[in-house]
Write a protein that holds these residues in place. Sequence first.
Motif, PDB file in Angstrom:
ATOM      1  N   ASP A 123       0.853  -1.184   0.000  1.00 40.83           N
ATOM      2  CA  ASP A 123       0.000   0.000   0.000  1.00 40.83           C
ATOM      3  C   ASP A 123       0.889   1.234   0.000  1.00 40.83           C
ATOM      4  OD1 ASP A 123      -1.880   1.948   0.320  1.00 40.83           O
ATOM      5  OD2 ASP A 123      -2.579   1.300   2.291  1.00 40.83           O
ATOM      6  N   ARG A 124       0.919   1.960  -1.127  1.00 41.84           N
ATOM      7  CA  ARG A 124       1.882   3.054  -1.281  1.00 41.84           C
ATOM      8  C   ARG A 124       1.235   4.413  -1.547  1.00 41.84           C
ATOM      9  NH1 ARG A 124       6.739   0.289  -2.331  1.00 41.84           N
ATOM     10  NH2 ARG A 124       7.814   2.291  -2.351  1.00 41.84           N
ATOM     11  N   ALA A 125      -0.047   4.556  -1.217  1.00 42.03           N
ATOM     12  CA  ALA A 125      -0.751   5.839  -1.325  1.00 42.03           C
ATOM     13  C   ALA A 125      -0.597   6.426  -2.727  1.00 42.03           C
ATOM     14  CB  ALA A 125      -0.262   6.799  -0.244  1.00 42.03           C
ATOM     15  N   ASP A 126      -0.076   7.647  -2.842  1.00 40.84           N
ATOM     16  CA  ASP A 126      -0.006   8.328  -4.136  1.00 40.84           C
ATOM     17  C   ASP A 126       1.366   8.262  -4.794  1.00 40.84           C
ATOM     18  OD1 ASP A 126      -2.676   9.182  -4.004  1.00 40.84           O
ATOM     19  OD2 ASP A 126      -2.130  10.938  -2.812  1.00 40.84           O
ATOM     20  N   THR A 127       2.272   7.471  -4.246  1.00 44.19           N
ATOM     21  CA  THR A 127       3.615   7.360  -4.811  1.00 44.19           C
ATOM     22  C   THR A 127       3.554   6.702  -6.190  1.00 44.19           C
ATOM     23  OG1 THR A 127       4.569   7.118  -2.607  1.00 44.19           O
ATOM     24  CG2 THR A 127       5.922   6.404  -4.465  1.00 44.19           C
ATOM     25  N   LEU A 128       4.219   7.309  -7.174  1.00 41.35           N
ATOM     26  CA  LEU A 128       4.301   6.697  -8.497  1.00 41.35           C
ATOM     27  C   LEU A 128       5.318   5.567  -8.443  1.00 41.35           C
ATOM     28  CD1 LEU A 128       3.355   6.788 -11.446  1.00 41.35           C
ATOM     29  CD2 LEU A 128       5.316   8.284 -11.922  1.00 41.35           C
ATOM     30  N   LEU A 129       4.881   4.364  -8.757  1.00 42.93           N
ATOM     31  CA  LEU A 129       5.697   3.161  -8.567  1.00 42.93           C
ATOM     32  C   LEU A 129       6.286   2.681  -9.876  1.00 42.93           C
ATOM     33  CD1 LEU A 129       3.141   1.422  -6.195  1.00 42.93           C
ATOM     34  CD2 LEU A 129       5.271   2.553  -5.508  1.00 42.93           C
ATOM     35  N   THR A 130       7.602   2.623  -9.922  1.00 49.51           N
ATOM     36  CA  THR A 130       8.307   2.047 -11.061  1.00 49.51           C
ATOM     37  C   THR A 130       8.840   0.680 -10.670  1.00 49.51           C
ATOM     38  OG1 THR A 130      10.535   2.838 -10.516  1.00 49.51           O
ATOM     39  CG2 THR A 130       9.042   4.389 -11.646  1.00 49.51           C
ATOM     40  N   GLU A 131       9.407   0.005 -11.645  1.00 51.07           N
ATOM     41  CA  GLU A 131       9.939  -1.337 -11.384  1.00 51.07           C
ATOM     42  C   GLU A 131      11.109  -1.320 -10.411  1.00 51.07           C
ATOM     43  OE1 GLU A 131       7.616  -1.437 -15.135  1.00 51.07           O
ATOM     44  OE2 GLU A 131       9.034  -0.032 -14.209  1.00 51.07           O
ATOM     45  N   SER A 133      10.996   0.505  -7.620  1.00 48.85           N
ATOM     46  CA  SER A 133      10.466   0.815  -6.296  1.00 48.85           C
ATOM     47  C   SER A 133      10.601  -0.390  -5.373  1.00 48.85           C
ATOM     48  CB  SER A 133       8.993   1.238  -6.399  1.00 48.85           C
ATOM     49  OG  SER A 133       8.851   2.403  -7.180  1.00 48.85           O
ATOM     50  N   ALA A 134      10.781  -0.116  -4.099  1.00 49.29           N
ATOM     51  CA  ALA A 134      10.976  -1.186  -3.111  1.00 49.29           C
ATOM     52  C   ALA A 134       9.689  -1.993  -2.925  1.00 49.29           C
ATOM     53  CB  ALA A 134      11.399  -0.582  -1.782  1.00 49.29           C
ATOM     54  N   TYR A 224       8.520  -5.829 -15.413  1.00 49.57           N
ATOM     55  CA  TYR A 224       7.699  -4.818 -16.072  1.00 49.57           C
ATOM     56  C   TYR A 224       6.338  -4.744 -15.376  1.00 49.57           C
ATOM     57  CZ  TYR A 224      11.088  -4.943 -19.872  1.00 49.57           C
ATOM     58  OH  TYR A 224      12.250  -4.874 -20.604  1.00 49.57           O
ATOM     59  N   ASN A 225       5.880  -3.530 -15.134  1.00 51.28           N
ATOM     60  CA  ASN A 225       4.514  -3.362 -14.644  1.00 51.28           C
ATOM     61  C   ASN A 225       3.546  -3.628 -15.795  1.00 51.28           C
ATOM     62  OD1 ASN A 225       5.326  -2.604 -12.050  1.00 51.28           O
ATOM     63  ND2 ASN A 225       5.396  -0.429 -12.577  1.00 51.28           N
ATOM     64  N   MET A 226       2.649  -4.585 -15.595  1.00 55.35           N
ATOM     65  CA  MET A 226       1.635  -4.901 -16.597  1.00 55.35           C
ATOM     66  C   MET A 226       0.371  -4.123 -16.244  1.00 55.35           C
ATOM     67  SD  MET A 226       0.163  -8.635 -17.776  1.00 55.35           S
ATOM     68  CE  MET A 226       1.406  -9.118 -18.978  1.00 55.35           C
ATOM     69  N   VAL A 227       0.411  -2.831 -16.561  1.00 51.29           N
ATOM     70  CA  VAL A 227      -0.688  -1.927 -16.241  1.00 51.29           C
ATOM     71  C   VAL A 227      -0.886  -0.958 -17.400  1.00 51.29           C
ATOM     72  CG1 VAL A 227      -0.266  -2.042 -13.750  1.00 51.29           C
ATOM     73  CG2 VAL A 227       0.867  -0.267 -15.109  1.00 51.29           C
ATOM     74  N   SER A 277       3.467   2.623 -12.658  1.00 57.47           N
ATOM     75  CA  SER A 277       3.808   3.263 -13.925  1.00 57.47           C
ATOM     76  C   SER A 277       3.975   2.245 -15.048  1.00 57.47           C
ATOM     77  CB  SER A 277       5.110   4.052 -13.768  1.00 57.47           C
ATOM     78  OG  SER A 277       5.610   4.463 -15.024  1.00 57.47           O
ATOM     79  N   ALA A 278       3.479   2.596 -16.236  1.00 57.49           N
ATOM     80  CA  ALA A 278       3.640   1.761 -17.429  1.00 57.49           C
ATOM     81  C   ALA A 278       4.769   2.261 -18.321  1.00 57.49           C
ATOM     82  CB  ALA A 278       2.340   1.725 -18.224  1.00 57.49           C
TER      83      ALA A 278
END
Length: 304
Positions: A123-131, A133-134, A224-227, A277-278
């Motif tokens: 659960d990371r709130a509004d943080t933009l998450l890349t591959e 990211s922890a 890769y984020n599949m989003v 993020s995609a």
Amino acid sequence: MSKRILITGGKGLIGRKLTDVLLSRGYQVNHLSREPGTNAEVNTFVWDVHKGQIDEHCINGVDTVVHLAGANVSEGRWTDERKKEIIESRTKSIGLIYKLLKSKPQHTIKTVISASGTGFYGDRADTLLTENSAPGTDFLANVCLQWEHAVEVGESLGLRLVKFRMGVVLDAKGGALPILAKPVRFGFGAPVGNGRQWMPWIHIDDVIAMYLYAIENEDLAGNYNMVAPYPVTNQQLTVAIAKELHRPLWLPKVPAFALHLALGEKSNMVLGSQKASAQKIDEAGFKFKYPTLIWALKKLFGPS
């Protein structure tokens, strides 16, 4: 181009659709399953992950393994026993394949493409998450982390590895969308929690296309984020579904404490926020057919 693909979890929502697309494109498809198959076009080989049994012929002539197998995280209560089953169904299954590869040094497999999930981030709130990211610290994050670590053993075997952190897959006939849409259809839809939690989503057609892209592009490797490229919040998703179904939203938001009482730890599945993020897969050359939610829902709820 790869010509024979081995799929674990081939009877699931994604596995079935991926199988159909591969067959239509001239691929030969093998499945690993607990039971003999019924599709005459698919070669089904039996395995029992719990007993450590696998038909060694499943890898004959195979170039790529697509690893989708795993117990459904949304089914049943998250008892300690169920949690163990969820993890081991993912990790022991790929471990069984790697054990077979080690015993067959002349095998032809070059690539393993594995599912994972955006639950990796917690659960990371509004943080933009890349591959990069922890990982998170909750149960779903631990599932994804252990799953990916089990797949990464393939590096020591010289395999190309692709791991897709999948968001909420939108499909008209299965997965999350019919569940989300049902209360809206009957006039009882409402956002959950504060509604501000981000829900990474992706249209089923883009899911299948991305797996195919990974199969056919040997330069693709890593996580890769599949989003879809335009994430939405839970409230935005609920409002969009209601608009497409021409239904009103009049109920107040479902309070988080009520979900915690009803579902316990499992409520994190709908209350957790992952703004994934995609960008990475986009920069790798993948083209989304349904980049926006409105476009995706119009296709899914429109005339078939």
